[in-house]
Design an enzyme around this catalytic site. Structure first.
Site, PDB file in Angstrom:
ATOM      1  CG  ASP A   1      52.206  42.021  51.251  1.00 40.70           C
ATOM      2  OD1 ASP A   1      51.702  43.080  51.662  1.00 40.70           O
ATOM      3  OD2 ASP A   1      53.345  41.639  51.577  1.00 40.70           O
TER       4      ASP A   1
ATOM      5  CD1 TRP B   1      59.953  42.795  52.212  1.00 40.20           C
ATOM      6  CD2 TRP B   1      58.135  41.910  53.161  1.00 40.20           C
ATOM      7  NE1 TRP B   1      59.824  43.341  53.471  1.00 40.20           N
ATOM      8  CE2 TRP B   1      58.723  42.817  54.073  1.00 40.20           C
ATOM      9  CE3 TRP B   1      56.977  41.232  53.529  1.00 40.20           C
ATOM     10  CZ2 TRP B   1      58.181  43.063  55.332  1.00 40.20           C
ATOM     11  CZ3 TRP B   1      56.432  41.474  54.780  1.00 40.20           C
ATOM     12  CH2 TRP B   1      57.045  42.379  55.675  1.00 40.20           C
TER      13      TRP B   1
ATOM     14  CE  LYS C   1      57.802  51.038  51.759  1.00 37.59           C
ATOM     15  NZ  LYS C   1      57.432  49.992  52.722  1.00 37.59           N
TER      16      LYS C   1
END
Length: 414
Positions: free
Chosen positions: A216, A134, A252
């Site tokens: 993460d 990311w 999300k």
């Protein structure tokens, strides 16, 4: 008139937001947005989870709710519930007091707080992130005080799969106390995760080389539809007695993108140091944003603490993950039926909302300019941007683009 702001360099644009802006400004009737990392319904609309709607109405009608400041480390009911969600309701690590969580400004805020703590308090100065990863990982950790940023091999473009041997070698070569950023599940951008057996090998190297993991976690439940399966590696590292930090985002899996709901979990072997660690985290947060917002955290805490609401939420995870899986299969089958050059098995072997297609920058440029199909230059697409109405158009565009620029198409043999 003199100005102190003369000579400032123009900063580079943030790719994903620049592409999204270009999509919005495009007037082409068949334009397709495969860039932005957010869930979309089959109608390509944002989805507010029904359980969120229900709890929001309930909280709005509750006269006991107010807008007073939260403590510096946030809503304790939320942090406890979020920590149990990831480590497990019956986690001995939690029961023995070896883990705690603090509310943060989503997963990004958790990463930023973790970075400053690891650098300024523990004096770690080098961090590793996967190649690719990311795009915000590097910026967040450098801004958090780290001076050295390194990559470890992750994606093998020749096979469109995990480069496990290269990854293990790079981790073995990392210096003691290097901070290693791992993706808990649904690796962004590749959608390719290590198997449980591979995670064991990775954990062996982490222990042998005295590395410090930061997990993460942005997609728990959202990736596979199973919250326990998606939390496997974090729980396994905890079982092995490895100290680590873990960041959680609820953007999300709860659809709370703009509420910035996050949690930072610390797993430590010596509980005698817990008060000191919390005190330093308190000072870091106080000097950064003082304290976090209430609304999103209250929503998540309410749902996670209520069995009926929790059950509804888990059903929403299945709804979202199932749609993504079905569109993966649809994209793969149509590419194959079309006779598109290359091997496309990796599309269905990857997990989560993102697909690392293997398309090159030149091919991506062609898709954007000639077909108005927007994606990152790496070839990463958001599967949620596809539906029954546009998938044939996308497949045909990919087919024609690869025929036009065939020389760089990778031979993925997953």
């Amino acid at each position: 008139m003199n100005t102190r702001f003369r000579g400032i360099k123009l900063g580079p644009s943030i790719e994903v937001f620049a592409i999204h802006k270009a999509f919005l400004e495009d007037t082409h009737e068949k334009k397709v947005n495969l860039s932005i990392g957010a869930y979309r319904t089959p109608e390509l609309k944002p989805w507010v989870l029904p359980v969120i709607r229900k709890v929001e109405k309930s909280l709005a009608a509750d006269d006991l709710q107010n807008h007073e400041y939260l403590p510096v480390l946030g809503l304790d009911a939320f942090s406890q519930a979020a920590t149990r969600l990831l480590l497990g309701t019956d986690s001995p690590i939690i029961a023995q007091g070896h883990a705690f969580g603090i509310q943060t400004l989503s997963g990004t805020g958790a990463l930023r707080v973790a970075a400053e703590f690891l650098n300024r308090i523990l004096h770690y100065d080098i961090f590793y992130y996967s190649k690719p990863t990311w795009e915000n990982h590097k910026l967040v950790f450098l801004n958090g005080g780290f001076k050295r940023a390194c990559e470890y091999r992750y994606w093998n473009p020749e096979t469109c799969s995990l480069h496990i041997e290269g990854m293990l070698k790079d981790l073995r070569d990392a210096p003691k106390n290097a901070v290693i950023i791992f993706h808990t599940c649904a690796h962004n951008p590749t959608g390719c995760d290590p198997t449980p057996e591979q995670w064991e090998k990775i954990a062996d190297v982490v222990e042998e080389n005295c590395l410090f993991p930061v997990f993460d976690t942005a997609y728990q439940g959202f990736a596979s539809g199973n919250i326990d399966k998606d939390a496997y590696v974090v729980r396994r590292f905890a079982e092995r007695g490895i100290e680590f930090m873990c960041t959680q985002s609820f953007s999300k899996n709860f659809g709370l993108y703009n509420e910035r709901v996050g949690n930072l979990i610390v797993v430590m072997s010596d509980t005698k140091e817990l008060a000191q660690v919390k005190s330093q985290l308190t000072l870091i947060v106080r000097g950064m944003y003082s304290n976090p917002p209430n609304h999103g955290a209250r929503l998540v805490a309410t749902i996670l603490q209520n069995p009926d609401l929790f059950k509804q939420w888990k059903s929403h995870m299945i709804t979202m993950s199932t749609r993504i899986k079905e569109m993966r299969i649809c994209l793969y089958e149509k590419l194959v039926q079309k006779g598109t050059p290359g091997t496309w098995d990796h599309i269905t072997k990857q997990i989560g909302m993102f697909c690392y297609t293997g398309l090159t920058e030149r091919q991506v440029e062609c898709l954007i300019n000639n077909y108005h199909i927007y994606m990152l230059r790496s070839g990463r697409i958001n599967i949620c941007g596809l539906n029954e109405n546009n998938v044939d158009y996308v497949v045909n565009a990919i087919y024609e683009t690869i025929l036009l620029y065939p020389q760089n198409q990778q031979s993925c043999t997953c």
